[in-house]
Scaffold this active site. Sequence first.
Site, PDB file in Angstrom:
ATOM      1  N   HIS A  54     -36.498  49.439 -54.410  1.00 59.22           N
ATOM      2  CA  HIS A  54     -35.715  50.560 -55.511  1.00 59.22           C
ATOM      3  C   HIS A  54     -34.242  50.626 -54.238  1.00 59.22           C
ATOM      4  O   HIS A  54     -34.031  50.140 -52.700  1.00 59.22           O
ATOM      5  CB  HIS A  54     -36.881  52.046 -55.261  1.00 59.22           C
ATOM      6  CG  HIS A  54     -37.940  50.762 -55.689  1.00 59.22           C
ATOM      7  ND1 HIS A  54     -39.158  51.009 -54.811  1.00 59.22           N
ATOM      8  CD2 HIS A  54     -38.222  52.263 -57.158  1.00 59.22           C
ATOM      9  CE1 HIS A  54     -39.644  51.400 -55.563  1.00 59.22           C
ATOM     10  NE2 HIS A  54     -39.184  51.406 -57.070  1.00 59.22           N
ATOM     11  N   HIS A 104     -20.007  32.420 -37.807  1.00 60.89           N
ATOM     12  CA  HIS A 104     -21.029  31.366 -37.792  1.00 60.89           C
ATOM     13  C   HIS A 104     -20.888  31.728 -39.092  1.00 60.89           C
ATOM     14  O   HIS A 104     -22.236  30.453 -39.507  1.00 60.89           O
ATOM     15  CB  HIS A 104     -21.596  31.403 -37.217  1.00 60.89           C
ATOM     16  CG  HIS A 104     -21.392  31.085 -35.012  1.00 60.89           C
ATOM     17  ND1 HIS A 104     -20.499  32.437 -34.574  1.00 60.89           N
ATOM     18  CD2 HIS A 104     -20.955  30.076 -34.915  1.00 60.89           C
ATOM     19  CE1 HIS A 104     -20.533  31.834 -33.576  1.00 60.89           C
ATOM     20  NE2 HIS A 104     -20.251  30.971 -33.514  1.00 60.89           N
ATOM     21  N   HIS A 148     -14.851  25.555 -27.428  1.00 56.83           N
ATOM     22  CA  HIS A 148     -15.262  26.939 -26.011  1.00 56.83           C
ATOM     23  C   HIS A 148     -14.502  26.360 -24.999  1.00 56.83           C
ATOM     24  O   HIS A 148     -14.801  27.317 -23.554  1.00 56.83           O
ATOM     25  CB  HIS A 148     -17.083  26.794 -25.550  1.00 56.83           C
ATOM     26  CG  HIS A 148     -17.818  27.274 -26.842  1.00 56.83           C
ATOM     27  ND1 HIS A 148     -19.246  27.086 -26.786  1.00 56.83           N
ATOM     28  CD2 HIS A 148     -17.020  27.122 -28.784  1.00 56.83           C
ATOM     29  CE1 HIS A 148     -19.412  27.921 -27.610  1.00 56.83           C
ATOM     30  NE2 HIS A 148     -18.501  27.886 -28.725  1.00 56.83           N
ATOM     31  N   TYR A 161     -19.610  19.709 -30.389  1.00 53.89           N
ATOM     32  CA  TYR A 161     -19.235  20.430 -31.228  1.00 53.89           C
ATOM     33  C   TYR A 161     -18.150  19.500 -32.037  1.00 53.89           C
ATOM     34  O   TYR A 161     -17.247  19.467 -33.216  1.00 53.89           O
ATOM     35  CB  TYR A 161     -17.862  21.649 -31.077  1.00 53.89           C
ATOM     36  CG  TYR A 161     -18.793  23.111 -30.903  1.00 53.89           C
ATOM     37  CD1 TYR A 161     -19.296  23.339 -32.649  1.00 53.89           C
ATOM     38  CD2 TYR A 161     -19.850  22.851 -29.702  1.00 53.89           C
ATOM     39  CE1 TYR A 161     -20.504  24.754 -32.075  1.00 53.89           C
ATOM     40  CE2 TYR A 161     -20.168  24.550 -29.610  1.00 53.89           C
ATOM     41  CZ  TYR A 161     -20.476  25.540 -30.594  1.00 53.89           C
ATOM     42  OH  TYR A 161     -21.329  26.239 -30.449  1.00 53.89           O
TER      43      TYR A 161
END
Length: 1001
Positions: free
Chosen positions: A34, A329, A438, A445
């Site tokens: 709702h 991300h 980083h 990565y």
Amino acid sequence: MKICSFDNGIPPQFICDKGSQLSISDQYYKYGRHSLQWDYSADSYLKMNESILYRPYQEGSISQERDSFVVWIYNGEPISDVVTFQFGRKDQVDCQFAFHLNFRGWRTAWVAYERDMQGDPHPEMDTLTIRAPQTIGTGTLHINQLMLNTRIDPRFHTRDKQVPFVNLEADLKANAHWLSLLAFDELERRHSMPDVVSSEQQRAHGIIHKRFEELVFQERTVEQDDMMRIKETFSTFGISRNGNVISGRPIDLPFFDHFPKVERERWKELANSVQLSTYTDFMMDIAVCFRSTEHVGWKQDLHVMFIDLLDHLDEQGWTYGSSQGTVHHFGYNYRNYYPAAYLMRDELAQAGRLERTQKTMYWFSGAGRIHSPIEDIEGNIDIFNTTLHGILASLLIMPDSPTKVQELTSFSEWLSQSLLPAPGLRSAYKSDGSAYHHVNHYPAYAIGGFLGVTPVIYLLSGTAYRVDERAHVSVRKALLAMRLYTNKYEWLVSLSARHPTGKGQLEVEPFKYLALAGTPEGLQSVDKEVAAAYLRLNHDAEKSEVVERFLGMGIAPEEDPNGHWTMNFAALAIHRRGSWLVGARGHSRYLWANESYVSANLYGRYISHGHVQIMSQGHPINNESSGYHHDGWDWNRWPGTTTVHKPIPELRSDVRNVDTFSGFEEMLLSDETYAGGLNLEGRNGMFAMKLHEHPKYEGSHRARKSVFFFDNRIICLGSDIENTNTTYPTETTLFQNHLADQGSPIWVNNHNPIIEFPYACEHVLDESIWVLDQLENGYYVPAGQTLSLSRCVQHSKHQSTDADTQGSFAAAWLGHGCAPQQGSYEYTILVKTDRDDLEAFCKNMQSVALAPYSVLRKDRSAHIVKDLANQTTAYAIFEANTSVDTGWLYDVDTPSMIMIREAGDELIISAVDPDLRLYEGKESDQYDEGGNQVEVSVYSRKWVHAESIPSTMRLILRGNWILKDDYLGCRLAAGNGDDYSTVIEIACKDAMPREFVVQKK
């Protein structure tokens, strides 16, 4: 924190004026079943009378989270007006914000009270007033999941078309590549639109389309079982239509950052939402099946389901102009949306959804970034990995037009600029082959970045949109470097960052795509060097079409790389012979010592304290076979490191949230600038560092460390080891090897093998000895040191979960005692050796005439070694102008590393200033009033984006020499010229080695 979801009626705290009406709706809902329906007229208001419980942020808090307001709004028709949220005390307004209603469907707002709202929030606020749009007569809004006050990480709030004022500073911070969707969308175009599409551009569009299709679509056989599975999965999403209304389960990112951490899992369950990655992966599944099958009935069913999925996604706010509160991300969760939409582009056009979908693809991929000013463009591995293909797909599905040409031209230029070697510590690639994320070299990565970017370089190759030659060279160098610091597939553990599992490994596919992209200058359709690397690394049992093509061209798998490489943007030295690899790694005031999160790498603070790792064992060679094993690992004893040996619980990182630039993470910096390596003629090299541990843990701990690499001889020196820790001993680890077999022996001086288990001994060495570990690595240890050996079951902690672990290990280390002052060490590693060679080496070291090397100096100012076999002298000069006066080097005015090989009447010289020189002097905010270094987030440092400051090194040689040739960055000093010395000036930047040859004059 209180959440209003309205499943139990209208809460008594809600009231509205007489010109509006409140009711509960079961037609529109976001969470639960709702929503609160507000039928309003101009000047209407809706009030919620309840204490907001706002508390201003207190400096020094454990968490940087900020009090924030969250709400979901459903709007049936877009209007050019706003609804205003006001917060105050009774009728007094303290702060407010406007929410734009230029949309249809569900939208949300995450708004921080202090930073984002107009006015000054007050702790005693007890009233929320929502004021209706002023420019229309009547309208209806539905409200769901209203949260008066919840604490949210200030990095995450994301501005969009509804709340364009939120978190404006995010566009300048580390998360900008995720959060700056609105800023990207508003960028001015760099290029003017051409008048027509040329034939060359049309040809390019066709080539790229064909290649992209081949990349994302692998045809498969579709069976009845597939259709049953797909229909069953689709039914779980609860999607249904009622006229023009489509509803179903909400679709969310997995993070739920707007809920307190302790309650997130409970609220995820209550929300009953579908995770975005699950949803978009399913869309891709349907798209592939649709394109694969010829079954008319199945195609129709798949088409209907895909359109329903797309429309529901749009209705839920995953559409152009919306940022869902946060999109940090999110690329990892949305990546299959783009190829799914691309594969269904014709069907979307027929259904009238293509234009809307293209805008959504363009928005969420942040494709507008391709129009950034050239000087602002920065590569980002997250984007290469997760959204680069989405950006391209959003352009490819545009009709062939001048606009498409404009966009693809900007895309090619943006990508080329993104791939160039970046200044300072900016992402993504460096001139030495480092791949940055980083704010450091980060292979875990980098592999995703390569998987994303190399196919795109291939897609664009040979067309009008091919990437710039320099950009191609940059990626090529970084990719080929990855095969140097991995062996065969796994990378050195010292490069693990926050994942010290020893399992991180390269991906082979990028080598294939980069080989197929041709040579950087575009003259050859296949890059044979990269293809040869691919053939060596390829582990598919069956020969693929690409492998057959390469072999048919006469390309053979490359031999294992051999030589020495320097990567000073990673403080890394790489040495290879035969099939083995040795790496040495450090850290500095620019490059963090460790990356630890609250549930990752909790015990890894020593991982780059001069870590010397040998990878030489296994089929293929790997970390575990070469000695590293997570369970039972003593986190004090990384090979080569000099550390204060503490009980494992005391090594646990105290991970903090130090500022708004970072989350809960630890990335500690030293205050020393001297760390890195040097190579000579690509064959041999060295590594050195000034070790100073961060005061967060052991600020008195210092050492001068060096490692010299000559063929299979690795000479490790340490001096000036000091700290004030009187409780725990300081040690330098020779090796720590996992024992898969507890019976694997250690040999010492050709005596009987040590096979006892457990075993421990300490030797105060009156004479030199040698040790041979079970991995065929020998260690020569000169007299005058204290050597300890151990073979036992070690008890440790899991790096991520803190669970108890254990394992069998053999270890050797040199003891320096508690609170050492001017401690030192010397040992030599012989890689892949045996007892006979070790015995002979040890014997020769006792003879001045036969010794393979000699240590000429080892003190605070310099470590100097001469390797007789190579006639090479290597200098780690820790202090400038210290009267080196050794060998051919008289002095040098810069802390540096120098190697000189004698070759008849010539000297081959290599030199480097390892200081990256990103800033000069001391950073005042890194020190407290007492002058002690404090913890800061590297993301907060302005010098991260700074260029390396050029400097000049003056090197004084004995004798009268001239340069053999013209060498970049090297010259004889003006006025050079007495008969006894030669001054050479070397231009230094980016800690890049300079190599040159001098001849006797």
